[in-house]
Scaffold this motif. Structure first.
Motif: not given
Length: 266
Positions: A34-43
């Protein structure tokens, strides 16, 4: 000889590289990615780096553990849905635009589940390879919200308005065979063959005319928003740009030599 770099584990997104193929693996397996803010920023940071690297000629998106991505992280939205959505969708939407604009083709390698934001992100890929056991659900309506991450742009273009509305408004789960029939995915393979099939496609694309791929992607994506005259003008400009590349010259010479072309992405 291609070499693989070790995965980065400092973020919820693993970035690996094998020759001209870059792989982005969502890595929150305990939460079905499940995508959270840290994952979205990393992407966003990762795709910006890849887009700036002319050595990257194919990109694979995939998920660790049991799923591709089971949507957005609801914990991000629970306390403050408005601010949480803004924090999550800002970098995620920017990442989608970078992926769409890249010359390198983007392949989504999907298994387990692709739901909510995971399905929306999958729809933005240029190719989708799915395991036959994968399940798909747009899911937003089940949470009382509309869709995001470009689903309302991609879905009717891929499956037509009637099917798009059915998928979006009913929120039913679709099988891999349903997804293939509707045009949500390009190919369905047995789960045990997914990695090999996706790698074969990625390496084939990574040895193709990368600049021409980018031109073709942009022409196709913009075609729904132009009339025929405008599209012909855009095609002419894109063809002229390709005509100035080493790859087109190599393709023409290979044709006359009656042998396969060797493209370098230049």
């Amino acid at each position: 000889m291609s070499t693989a770099s070790p995965p980065s584990t400092s973020t919820p997104l693993e970035v690996t590289r094998e020759g001209a193929v870059a792989t982005l693996r969502f890595s929150r397996p305990e939460a079905m990615n499940a995508i959270n803010v840290p994952m979205a920023q990393a992407l966003l940071a990762a795709v910006q780096d890849l887009a700036a690297d002319v050595g990257v000629r194919a990109v694979v998106l995939c998920g660790a553990g049991k799923a591709f991505m089971a949507g957005g992280d609801l914990a991000t939205l629970r306390a403050d849905p408005v601010q949480g959505a803004a924090d999550l969708l800002g970098p995620l939407n920017a990442a989608v635009q970078v992926l769409a604009g890249m010359n390198a083709p983007v392949i989504a390698k999907v298994h387990g589940a692709a739901a909510g934001a995971g399905l929306s992100l999958m729809l933005q890929a240029d190719f989708v390879m799915a395991a036959e056991s994968t399940r798909f659900n747009l899911a937003y309506i089940n949470l009382g919200t509309s869709c995001d991450v470009g689903a309302s742009w991609a879905l009717p273009r891929l499956v037509g308005l009637r099917h798009a509305l059915e998928i979006a408004l009913l929120g039913d789960t679709l099988s891999a065979s349903d997804a293939l029939r509707l045009g949500l995915v390009n190919r369905v393979v047995p789960a045990g063959q997914l990695d090999e099939a996706a790698a074969t496609l990625a390496h084939r694309l990574a040895h193709g005319p990368t600049l021409a791929y980018g031109a073709m992607k942009r022409l196709m994506r913009a075609s729904f928003d132009r009339d025929l005259e405008a599209q012909l003008i855009a095609e002419t400009a894109a063809f002229a740009g390709c005509a100035a590349t080493q790859d087109m010259r190599a393709g023409i010479e290979a044709f006359f030599a009656k042998k396969p072309a060797s493209f370098e992405g230049r």
